[in-house]
Design an enzyme around this catalytic site. Sequence first.
Site, PDB file in Angstrom:
ATOM      1  N   PRO A   1       0.818  -0.937   0.094  1.00 42.56           N
ATOM      2  CA  PRO A   1       0.159  -0.139  -0.165  1.00 42.56           C
ATOM      3  C   PRO A   1       0.435   1.067   0.207  1.00 42.56           C
ATOM      4  O   PRO A   1      -0.007   2.596   0.024  1.00 42.56           O
ATOM      5  CB  PRO A   1      -0.861  -0.093   1.295  1.00 42.56           C
ATOM      6  CG  PRO A   1      -0.137  -1.281   2.547  1.00 42.56           C
ATOM      7  CD  PRO A   1       0.504  -2.059   1.451  1.00 42.56           C
TER       8      PRO A   1
ATOM      9  N   GLU B   1       1.739  -8.319   8.587  1.00 45.75           N
ATOM     10  CA  GLU B   1       2.093  -6.856   8.725  1.00 45.75           C
ATOM     11  C   GLU B   1       3.345  -6.571   7.605  1.00 45.75           C
ATOM     12  O   GLU B   1       3.494  -5.255   7.252  1.00 45.75           O
ATOM     13  CB  GLU B   1       3.196  -6.970   9.961  1.00 45.75           C
ATOM     14  CG  GLU B   1       1.838  -6.652  11.269  1.00 45.75           C
ATOM     15  CD  GLU B   1       0.693  -5.969  10.458  1.00 45.75           C
ATOM     16  OE1 GLU B   1       1.128  -4.221  10.878  1.00 45.75           O
ATOM     17  OE2 GLU B   1      -0.237  -6.019  11.164  1.00 45.75           O
TER      18      GLU B   1
ATOM     19  N   ARG C   1      -4.415  -8.371 -20.374  1.00 49.98           N
ATOM     20  CA  ARG C   1      -5.468  -7.750 -21.589  1.00 49.98           C
ATOM     21  C   ARG C   1      -4.916  -6.947 -22.905  1.00 49.98           C
ATOM     22  O   ARG C   1      -5.442  -6.473 -23.661  1.00 49.98           O
ATOM     23  CB  ARG C   1      -7.184  -7.686 -20.964  1.00 49.98           C
ATOM     24  CG  ARG C   1      -6.980  -5.873 -20.075  1.00 49.98           C
ATOM     25  CD  ARG C   1      -7.916  -5.471 -19.369  1.00 49.98           C
ATOM     26  NE  ARG C   1      -9.321  -5.944 -20.138  1.00 49.98           N
ATOM     27  CZ  ARG C   1      -9.711  -4.926 -20.855  1.00 49.98           C
ATOM     28  NH1 ARG C   1      -9.112  -3.234 -20.497  1.00 49.98           N
ATOM     29  NH2 ARG C   1     -11.168  -4.694 -21.679  1.00 49.98           N
TER      30      ARG C   1
ATOM     31  N   ASP D   1     -10.988   1.925 -24.762  1.00 49.25           N
ATOM     32  CA  ASP D   1     -11.677   1.277 -22.628  1.00 49.25           C
ATOM     33  C   ASP D   1     -11.899   2.515 -21.698  1.00 49.25           C
ATOM     34  O   ASP D   1     -10.120   3.635 -22.548  1.00 49.25           O
ATOM     35  CB  ASP D   1     -10.930   0.599 -21.832  1.00 49.25           C
ATOM     36  CG  ASP D   1     -11.697  -1.138 -23.158  1.00 49.25           C
ATOM     37  OD1 ASP D   1     -12.586  -0.342 -22.680  1.00 49.25           O
ATOM     38  OD2 ASP D   1     -10.611  -1.617 -22.795  1.00 49.25           O
TER      39      ASP D   1
END
Length: 242
Positions: A88, A115, A153, A168
């Site tokens: 993150p 963690e 993709r 897209d």
Amino acid sequence: MHIDILTLFPEMFQGMFGSGIFKRAIDQKLVSVGIHNIRDYTHDKHHSVDDYPYGGGAGMVLKPEPIFEAVESIKGESATVPIILLTPQGRLFSQQVAQELSQYSHLILICGHYEGVDERVREHLATDELSIGDYVLSGGELAAMVVIDAVVRLLPGVLGSAASPLDDSHVAGLLEYPQYTRPAIYRGWSVPEVLLSGNHAQIADWRREQVILRTLERRPELLDKAKLSSEEKGLVQKLRQS
Ligand code: SAM
């Protein structure tokens, strides 16, 4: 492209690669995947992959040794393969990053857990760190699947000749136009007339206008960076003033 994934939960990837466009891409040899259990690179009798954090605190931290050993054995002599740590704290994943990664022939993804991962993996092994958003998942597996889906993709042939990722949302920095299919009228809601007209030039103009309207309505900040013709810039200005 070959993708190697380091994980403590290899079984989580079975669903993704066992069906749909990924299975087809693998069967057609457009992409190959190696799923490696980090635990297989441990040497102690308990196959320990984690340990308590130095300095105390809750949770466990993934040990560096099995991750270094796994990456070194997978990577071989290649000096250019991106070694991506899912975290993150990484740079935010986007369509642009997917496009960038789709240019490589080999990727290595490291999924953390608990963690997180010993900091030395980030400092001395990973060449890139990716976050899929500003929230915390329990493990890097779902994040790796998101990255792989968006990258694979884009590879030539994966979507088949009929489908193209070019229109897209986010590919050209804007949101896609609205899509409709049969029936032409559903519960009294009609498909826009122009889409039934068969006039391809008018349909293309309508779609381009919708791309701009929709982006302005939902993600106006994207328009500041998008490539627009002078006519389109005029339209944006007019809409912003109205
Ligand atoms: N303690 C870490 C921190 O605060 O930065 C979070 C650890 S998280 C519970 C466990 C693992 O999930 C991470 O090592 C990472 O691999 C993965 N992960 C969690 N959130 C993620 C995100 N937004 N993007 C990518 N990976 C994520």
